[in-house]
Design a protein around this motif. Structure first.
Motif, short mmCIF file in Angstrom:
data_model
loop_
_atom_site.label_atom_id
_atom_site.label_comp_id
_atom_site.label_asym_id
_atom_site.label_seq_id
_atom_site.Cartn_x
_atom_site.Cartn_y
_atom_site.Cartn_z
N GLN A 104 54.08 16.11 37.78
CA GLN A 104 55.46 16.45 38.09
C GLN A 104 56.13 17.15 36.91
O GLN A 104 56.89 18.10 37.08
CB GLN A 104 56.23 15.20 38.48
CG GLN A 104 55.83 14.63 39.84
CD GLN A 104 56.45 13.27 40.10
OE1 GLN A 104 56.67 12.48 39.18
NE2 GLN A 104 56.73 12.98 41.37
N LYS A 105 55.84 16.68 35.70
CA LYS A 105 56.40 17.31 34.50
C LYS A 105 55.94 18.76 34.38
O LYS A 105 56.73 19.64 34.01
CB LYS A 105 55.98 16.53 33.25
CG LYS A 105 56.67 15.18 33.10
CD LYS A 105 56.18 14.47 31.85
CE LYS A 105 56.82 13.09 31.70
NZ LYS A 105 56.33 12.37 30.50
N ALA A 106 54.68 19.01 34.69
CA ALA A 106 54.14 20.37 34.62
C ALA A 106 54.85 21.28 35.62
O ALA A 106 55.16 22.44 35.31
CB ALA A 106 52.64 20.35 34.89
N MET A 107 55.14 20.75 36.82
CA MET A 107 55.85 21.52 37.83
C MET A 107 57.27 21.83 37.38
O MET A 107 57.78 22.94 37.60
CB MET A 107 55.87 20.75 39.15
CG MET A 107 54.50 20.61 39.81
SD MET A 107 54.57 19.63 41.34
CE MET A 107 55.53 20.74 42.38
N VAL A 108 57.92 20.86 36.74
CA VAL A 108 59.28 21.07 36.24
C VAL A 108 59.31 22.17 35.18
O VAL A 108 60.16 23.06 35.20
CB VAL A 108 59.85 19.75 35.65
CG1 VAL A 108 61.16 20.02 34.91
CG2 VAL A 108 60.08 18.74 36.76
N GLU A 109 58.37 22.11 34.24
CA GLU A 109 58.30 23.10 33.18
C GLU A 109 58.07 24.50 33.74
O GLU A 109 58.63 25.49 33.26
CB GLU A 109 57.18 22.74 32.20
CG GLU A 109 57.48 21.48 31.39
CD GLU A 109 56.31 21.06 30.51
OE1 GLU A 109 55.25 21.73 30.58
OE2 GLU A 109 56.45 20.07 29.76
N LYS A 110 57.23 24.58 34.78
CA LYS A 110 56.97 25.87 35.41
C LYS A 110 58.22 26.43 36.05
O LYS A 110 58.54 27.61 35.90
CB LYS A 110 55.86 25.72 36.46
CG LYS A 110 55.51 27.02 37.17
CD LYS A 110 54.42 26.80 38.21
CE LYS A 110 54.11 28.12 38.93
NZ LYS A 110 53.08 27.93 39.98
N LYS A 111 58.96 25.58 36.77
CA LYS A 111 60.19 26.03 37.43
C LYS A 111 61.25 26.45 36.40
O LYS A 111 61.97 27.43 36.60
CB LYS A 111 60.74 24.91 38.32
CG LYS A 111 59.92 24.66 39.58
CD LYS A 111 60.53 23.53 40.40
CE LYS A 111 59.76 23.34 41.69
NZ LYS A 111 59.91 24.49 42.60
N LYS A 116 64.36 30.70 33.75
CA LYS A 116 64.77 31.33 32.50
C LYS A 116 64.44 32.82 32.50
O LYS A 116 65.18 33.64 31.95
CB LYS A 116 64.05 30.65 31.33
CG LYS A 116 64.52 31.14 29.97
CD LYS A 116 63.85 30.34 28.86
CE LYS A 116 64.32 30.82 27.49
NZ LYS A 116 63.68 30.06 26.39
N ALA A 117 63.32 33.19 33.12
CA ALA A 117 62.90 34.59 33.14
C ALA A 117 63.63 35.41 34.20
O ALA A 117 63.70 36.64 34.10
CB ALA A 117 61.39 34.66 33.38
#
Length: 226
Positions: A104-111, A116-117
């Motif tokens: 879930q943390k990895a998904m949050v970081e991706k989003k 940001k981009a």
């Protein structure tokens, strides 16, 4: 849409105008608009368990209470208020992150990276459309890029300058806006500048209409089914 073709210049001009009109003395209520603190802040794709949702809700309520208490402290400076607010936000973010699994943390970081981009990508697309529709020469393109960079740095410096009062920031931002307009006039031909101003007016008018509800009530939103 054609009305949004000049978003690169128009957005900057609108931003400068808004900044010159509104520089709050205290960061009261800002967290409500800019920071979602419950499970919604992590999106609907994380498949949170009922236990996780309950923990998020509890943390969200506790954070709101702390921020509300901070807003009532009128005996501290703006700097102290911002520092305490940041500390509260960071503390609860860490607590919410601890509830998530590694996946879930990895998904949050991706989003977060995608969000940001996104503004930069939209700005680049808007700039390309603007350059095409105004039929800018290579020299004009270079000067426009330099102008945007210089004015962006000035705005950031003013906003970050803790020595300035809210009123002083408002005055300085207004000067930057005037400098930006003068810069545009010196770079563009009369025809190009008038076309840009016409599109800017249409853009502002469109934004004003979109900010109203179906009955013309500003800020009222139509309920949507999820």
């Amino acid at each position: 849409m054609k009305k949004l073709s000049f978003v690169a210049i128009i957005a900057l001009a609108v931003s400068l105008s808004a900044s010159a009109q509104e520089v709050p003395n205290r960061p009261r209520g800002e967290y409500k608009a800019k920071h979602r603190t419950g499970a919604a802040a992590y999106g609907k794709d994380l498949n949170l368990t009922e236990e996780q949702k309950a923990k998020f809700k509890s943390l969200s309520e506790a954070q709101r209470n702390e921020l509300a208490a901070l807003q009532k402290q009128d005996n501290i400076s703006v700097k102290e208020s911002r520092e305490k607010r940041t500390a509260i936000m960071d503390s609860y973010k860490s607590k919410r992150d601890a509830i998530l699994t590694s996946e879930q943390k990895a998904m949050v970081e991706k989003k977060q990276a995608e969000r940001k981009a996104a503004p930069r990508k939209r700005a680049e697309q808007g700039t390309a459309r603007m350059e095409q529709e105004l039929n800018l020469t290579p020299e004009q393109k270079t000067k426009m890029q330099e102008s945007r960079k210089v004015n962006g740095e000035k705005v950031k410096a003013i906003r970050d300058n803790q020595a300035l009062t809210a009123e002083q920031k408002k005055t300085e931002l207004k000067k930057v806006k005037e400098e930006q307009q003068a810069s545009m006039k010196s770079i563009l031909t009369t025809e190009q500048y008038n076309k840009m101003e016409s599109q800017k007016a249409q853009f502002k008018k469109g934004e004003h209409k979109r900010s109203k509800g179906p009955r013309g009530e500003k800020g009222k939103k139509v309920a949507q089914t999820v």
